[in-house]
Design an enzyme around this catalytic site. Structure first.
Site, PDB file in Angstrom:
ATOM      1  N   SER A   8     -10.043  -0.641   7.033  1.00  0.00           N
ATOM      2  CA  SER A   8      -9.449  -0.456   5.708  1.00  0.00           C
ATOM      3  C   SER A   8      -8.845  -1.708   5.099  1.00  0.00           C
ATOM      4  O   SER A   8      -8.542  -1.733   3.908  1.00  0.00           O
ATOM      5  CB  SER A   8      -8.383   0.640   5.754  1.00  0.00           C
ATOM      6  OG  SER A   8      -8.985   1.908   5.860  1.00  0.00           O
ATOM      7  N   LYS A  11       0.847  -1.196   0.000  1.00  0.00           N
ATOM      8  CA  LYS A  11       0.000   0.000   0.000  1.00  0.00           C
ATOM      9  C   LYS A  11       0.882   1.245   0.000  1.00  0.00           C
ATOM     10  O   LYS A  11       1.930   1.275   0.658  1.00  0.00           O
ATOM     11  CB  LYS A  11      -0.904  -0.024   1.237  1.00  0.00           C
ATOM     12  CG  LYS A  11      -1.978   1.053   1.289  1.00  0.00           C
ATOM     13  CD  LYS A  11      -2.865   0.834   2.529  1.00  0.00           C
ATOM     14  CE  LYS A  11      -3.993   1.833   2.618  1.00  0.00           C
ATOM     15  NZ  LYS A  11      -4.865   1.568   3.792  1.00  0.00           N
ATOM     16  N   SER A  15      -9.733   1.655   2.943  1.00  0.00           N
ATOM     17  CA  SER A  15      -8.913   2.458   2.053  1.00  0.00           C
ATOM     18  C   SER A  15      -7.938   1.648   1.201  1.00  0.00           C
ATOM     19  O   SER A  15      -7.378   2.161   0.228  1.00  0.00           O
ATOM     20  CB  SER A  15      -8.129   3.489   2.865  1.00  0.00           C
ATOM     21  OG  SER A  15      -7.215   2.866   3.759  1.00  0.00           O
TER      22      SER A  15
END
Length: 452
Positions: free
Chosen positions: A180, A75, A156
């Site tokens: 997330s 990420k 997210s």
């Protein structure tokens, strides 16, 4: 190709799967239309080089590293040496390359992971929907073949989940502040494990909330979740060899967790409860009235807004036009939270955690839907701020309870073949990770046996 990372590693050790062979297929998926907007920046060339080196070492008779040169995505919150870290934000496009790997990335690299790229995400990780105004939003690759609609990936950690769902990565490093990891896992039929936050290092990552952030991963199976957690936490998981009938699960009847389920989620959840009961699980309905205390903890934006504002306040003086307004307005709520308010919030949270721990004594885990709805369509959320905010609150509602609890949780897929993905969440209090993972292995097997 094998179904999960654990199976791929078995084939690697048996000499039936080369790292270059596996990487070539991963990179083909990473470059495919299904992965559009999944990457902020790719490391495809270096990943293939690493895979080639792993094959050469294996051919020379040297032992394989734990991850054996297989593709893992990162990420865009985590430092990768020689690459910028931008949290998928236009406000950080001038960021210089990281001098060294962040702590979690370093552990993955040391375990032999081939890092394939920085994945797209909600800007600064501040939403559960996965929509990104700067890099585009990756469409949900699992739901589209089922109904033809353009649905959100969840966030997210949006690109993280897409990378795993498409086969571009065997696992994805991400973060979970209010869901997330678990939300995109639920929306894409994957496994998302949020460990107790203190077990994994955050050094070398951009924070959202220092009180709530957890470094963790999305995988294709529970056994993969165990494997990656052991690497990230530098610890061994002690699996408890207990049959399903030996576990005691709480089904909380408060509306906070069960209201608003759409028909697909309700059917999958009720069917899962029935399957588990038929296979011997003890599932007891309980009331958990202290859940009502969450409202006070989240007033004015809560800890997330306060701590996000502390990190962003100086940058936003000059760069606010470069932020997505849906993100900046939520960060700015933290400006109204005084130091005294913040101290009170931390004290309230400690008391609330103690009450929750007391009320859950005697239960191995709580069982609930991860998210009360299937992945919503993208277009209405882009078109309406009201729809965006309402939907964001709904998808964060259940998983965020666990972050406030400082607990651990895992989302498992529980849909039948041909149905839109639905997540089943198991969660517990802090440092019950091994117990939870042991239970999740049992429930994963039970749900697979119950598929008709």
């Amino acid at each position: 190709m094998p179904d999960d990372l654990s199976a791929a590693l078995q084939q690697r050790h048996a000499g039936r799967l080369g790292a270059v062979e596996a990487m070539t297929k991963s990179l083909a998926a990473a470059r495919s239309e299904a992965c559009s907007h999944a990457w902020v920046r790719d490391f495809f060339d270096s990943a293939l080089l690493h895979a080639r080196q792993c094959d050469e070492l294996q051919a020379a008779g040297l032992p394989l590293a734990p991850l054996a040169g297989l593709a893992i995505s990162i990420k865009d919150l985590f430092d990768v040496a020689g690459q910028p870290t931008t949290a998928a934000s236009a406000s950080l496009t001038d960021a210089g390359p990281a001098a060294q790997d962040g702590a979690a990335v370093a552990r993955l690299r040391a375990a032999g992971a081939a890092l394939v790229g920085h994945t797209n995400m909600t800007e600064f990780a501040f939403s559960g929907l996965g929509i990104n105004a700067h890099h585009g939003t990756p469409l949900n690759p699992v739901t589209r073949p089922l109904d033809g609609l353009e649905r959100i990936p969840g966030g997210s950690s949006s690109g993280a989940a897409v990378s795993v769902a498409t086969g571009a990565a065997w696992a994805a490093l991400g973060s979970d502040t209010g869901g997330s990891i678990r939300i995109p896992a639920a929306f894409q039929g994957l496994v998302g494990f949020k460990s107790t936050a203190a077990l994994t290092p955050r050094d070398g990552s951009i924070p959202l909330s220092t009180s709530l952030d957890t470094v963790c991963a999305i995988t294709r199976s529970v056994r993969d979740a165990v494997l990656i957690h052991e690497i990230l936490a530098a610890r061994r998981v002690a699996i408890l060899p207990r049959p399903l009938r030996a576990w005691r699960l709480a089904l909380v009847t408060e509306p906070l967790l069960l209201d608003g389920m759409d028909a697909t989620v309700s059917l999958a959840f009720q069917r899962s409860l029935q399957v588990l009961r038929q296979q011997g699980a003890q599932i007891e309905e309980i009331s958990l009235p202290c859940l009502q205390g969450l409202a006070a903890l989240q007033a004015q934006g809560g800890l997330v807004a306060a701590e996000a504002w502390a990190w962003h306040r100086h940058r936003m003086q000059e760069l606010i036009p470069m932020y997505d307004s849906r993100v900046s307005t939520r960060i700015q709520r933290g400006a109204a939270i005084s130091a005294a308010d913040y101290i009170d919030l931390q004290a309230l949270r400690r008391d609330w955690i103690a009450d929750m721990q007391s009320d859950l004594t005697g239960f191995d885990a709580v069982i609930s839907p991860t998210v009360p709805v299937v992945a919503p369509e993208l277009a209405p959320l882009e078109a309406s701020l009201d729809a965006y905010m309402a939907t964001n609150g709904l998808v964060l509602r259940n998983p965020a309870v666990v972050n406030m609890l400082d607990g651990c949780a895992i989302s498992l897929p529980c849909q039948q073949p041909g149905e839109l993905p639905v997540g089943l969440m198991l969660w517990s209090t802090a440092h019950q990770d091994d117990r939870l993972l042991s239970l999740a292995l049992q429930i994963e097997a039970a749900l697979a046996a119950g598929v008709q």
